[in-house]
Design an enzyme around this catalytic site. Structure first.
Site, PDB file in Angstrom:
ATOM      1  CB  ALA A  11      -0.926  -0.016   1.224  1.00 23.29           C
ATOM      2  NE  ARG A  17      -1.967   5.427 -13.537  1.00 24.10           N
ATOM      3  CZ  ARG A  17      -2.133   4.201 -13.988  1.00 24.10           C
ATOM      4  NH1 ARG A  17      -2.826   3.980 -15.101  1.00 24.10           N
ATOM      5  NH2 ARG A  17      -1.634   3.153 -13.346  1.00 24.10           N
ATOM      6  CE  LYS A  24      -3.257   3.135  -6.056  1.00 25.19           C
ATOM      7  NZ  LYS A  24      -2.596   2.508  -7.228  1.00 25.19           N
ATOM      8  N   GLY A 143       0.706  -9.086 -18.229  1.00 29.68           N
ATOM      9  CA  GLY A 143       1.677 -10.156 -18.315  1.00 29.68           C
ATOM     10  C   GLY A 143       0.967 -11.477 -18.546  1.00 29.68           C
ATOM     11  CG  ASN A 229      -3.845   1.898 -11.107  1.00 26.67           C
ATOM     12  OD1 ASN A 229      -3.026   1.913 -10.207  1.00 26.67           O
ATOM     13  ND2 ASN A 229      -4.114   0.814 -11.816  1.00 26.67           N
ATOM     14  CE1 TYR A 351     -33.289  15.988  13.001  1.00 27.63           C
ATOM     15  CE2 TYR A 351     -33.956  17.440  14.804  1.00 27.63           C
ATOM     16  CZ  TYR A 351     -33.009  16.623  14.211  1.00 27.63           C
ATOM     17  OH  TYR A 351     -31.800  16.424  14.812  1.00 27.63           O
ATOM     18  NE  ARG A 425     -54.175  25.648  19.877  1.00 24.78           N
ATOM     19  CZ  ARG A 425     -54.654  24.474  19.492  1.00 24.78           C
ATOM     20  NH1 ARG A 425     -53.899  23.656  18.805  1.00 24.78           N
ATOM     21  NH2 ARG A 425     -55.875  24.120  19.785  1.00 24.78           N
TER      22      ARG A 425
END
Length: 451
Positions: A11, A17, A24, A143, A229, A351, A425
């Site tokens: 790492a 990039r 990264k 590869g 990447n 809420y 109220r």
């Protein structure tokens, strides 16, 4: 598997990039840093120890992994001289004498523990090296794994491959398992006589073969060895991970009405017979019990949803939310650090923060718990079978007793005893004809304005 295992997670890459101000490997897939995906796969495959080879943002990377795997050990790689050089940064860990050594990459978050177990099994069966490979219809750039019967003869980089070798579709995935008894000797023999002057881990294959040691391959799906990447590859890894989890979730008995629109976190837990409607996002720390329904366009994070509860549509459940069995949180409701009791209903436009709602209570539309004074937060406690009228403001700290009734439009600042009626109220005043006067005055003002 009874064999001991060390996993080395590489790492230390710069990750240029990614064009990011942070390493990264700290970028996330499903809400979890990608380096932790790799580390978790290694641990799930039976690794007792983790060696983390670090470079850029080393302290942050070490803290991230150490928080979840406290026994992990970090090894700095001061210079970037190739993959074999990176592995040997963890020489002290390798020298402890594990049966198996796994080498993984911190930017490869999709490798499956089952694949690592198969690679370890090849080592247990006598291989000195086992390479994880994959087949692809687009091998350009990878590869190639050149086989001789069941043995891997060499890993040939494309630039060095013949035309015939370039037609090989079995490619190197990068992940390896090494026999612990051979690992250091093989790694130390890797040289850097190449154009870049770097030490390539792939050279270990031909070195092992030259010593008469067995080298094997296990095949994985191409998606498992996807390296991240760029941000484009990060998004691709996220999509693959989500696709896997959606399939697993549905096969486990959960209905996803529109699977491609549902997003999970790495630790989402959903029991069977849950229904999830379209466009739902699960953040970290969510558990959904059987029979619950998560309606469309809801967002949940750090929430525990009880059996047969109903959430949404357009609900937001924030961390610390707990819904009891059969509870309902409806459209345009937001909750945080709130416990909603069994059978309680919070149907719309509400809420609830730092609150406890008792069983079978009803919270009317537009109700809010006023839990913050700009400096501190306070708790609202509502008992069982309480009715809170629409458009009420409950100023915490406050306690409303069982069976109480709060009239619509109230601002409640004091505790309400059980079974009491609370009205907070102003008294309504009616003035005959005043409405017409106001309308006429306003109309005259409008006519008097310049065109």
């Amino acid at each position: 598997m009874s064999r001991t295992c060390l996993s080395i997670v590489l790492a230390a890459g710069e990750g240029t990039r990614m064009k990011s101000g942070r390493a990264k490997v700290l970028h996330e897939v499903a809400g979890l840093p990608i380096v932790l995906h790799a580390a978790k796969a290694a641990v799930d495959a039976g690794s007792q120890k983790l060696a983390l080879v670090v470079g850029r943002d080393a302290e942050a990377v070490v803290a991230c992994v150490g928080a979840q795997f406290p026994s992990s050990r970090a090894f700095p790689q001061a210079e970037r001289l190739g993959t074999a050089h990176a592995v040997l940064a963890a020489r002290a860990a390798i020298a402890q004498g594990f049966d198996d050594v796994l080498v993984l990459f911190g930017d490869t978050p999709l490798v499956k523990p089952e694949t690592l177990v198969r690679a370890r099994a090849e080592v247990a069966a006598g291989a000195a090296v086992c390479v994880v490979g994959f087949r692809t219809q687009r091998p350009t750039g990878y590869g190639r794994l050149l086989m001789q019967g069941a043995d891997l003869a060499a890993i040939r980089e494309e630039k060095d491959a013949s035309n015939e070798e370039r037609r090989v579709d079995l490619c190197n995935g990068g992940v390896m398992a090494l026999a612990g008894s051979e690992a250091l000797a093989l790694l130390d023999e890797i040289g850097n006589a190449n154009a870049k002057g770097e030490f390539y881990l792939t050279d270990i294959v031909e070195i092992a073969r030259a010593r008469g040691l067995a080298v094997r391959v296990v095949e994985a799906d191409e998606t498992e060895v996807l390296g991240v990447n760029t941000r484009v590859e990060l998004a691709a890894a996220e999509a693959i991970w989500q696709g896997r989890r959606r399939r697993q979730t549905m096969l486990a008995g959960v209905t996803l009405v529109a699977p491609d629109t549902v997003f999970f976190a790495h630790d989402t837990r959903i029991e069977a017979d849950v229904i999830v409607e379209p466009n739902v996002v699960f953040g970290s720390g969510v558990r959904i019990a059987t029979g619950a329904v998560i309606h469309a366009f809801s967002h949940l994070e750090g929430a525990d949803v009880g059996a047969c509860a109903s959430v949404g549509p357009f609900a937001r459940l924030r961390p610390g939310t707990r819904l009891g069995e059969g509870a309902k949180v409806g459209n345009f409701v937001e909750t945080k650090n709130a416990a909603v009791g069994a059978g309680a209903k919070v149907s719309h436009l509400t809420y609830l923060g730092d609150a406890v709602i008792g069983a079978e209570s009803n919270i009317g539309a537009g109700t809010i718990t006023c839990n913050y004074d700009g400096y501190n937060k306070y708790r609202t406690e509502i008992g069982a079978s309480v009715f809170i009228g629409s458009n009420s403001s409950l100023v915490a700290p406050i306690h409303i007793g069982d069976g109480a009734y709060v009239g619509s439009g109230s601002v409640v600042t004091e505790d309400v005893p059980p079974d009491a009626l609370a009205l907070g109220r102003a008294r309504q005043v009616v003035k005959a004809g005043r409405g017409r006067e106001i309308n006429e005055r306003n109309a005259a003002r409008k006519r008097s304005k310049p065109a």
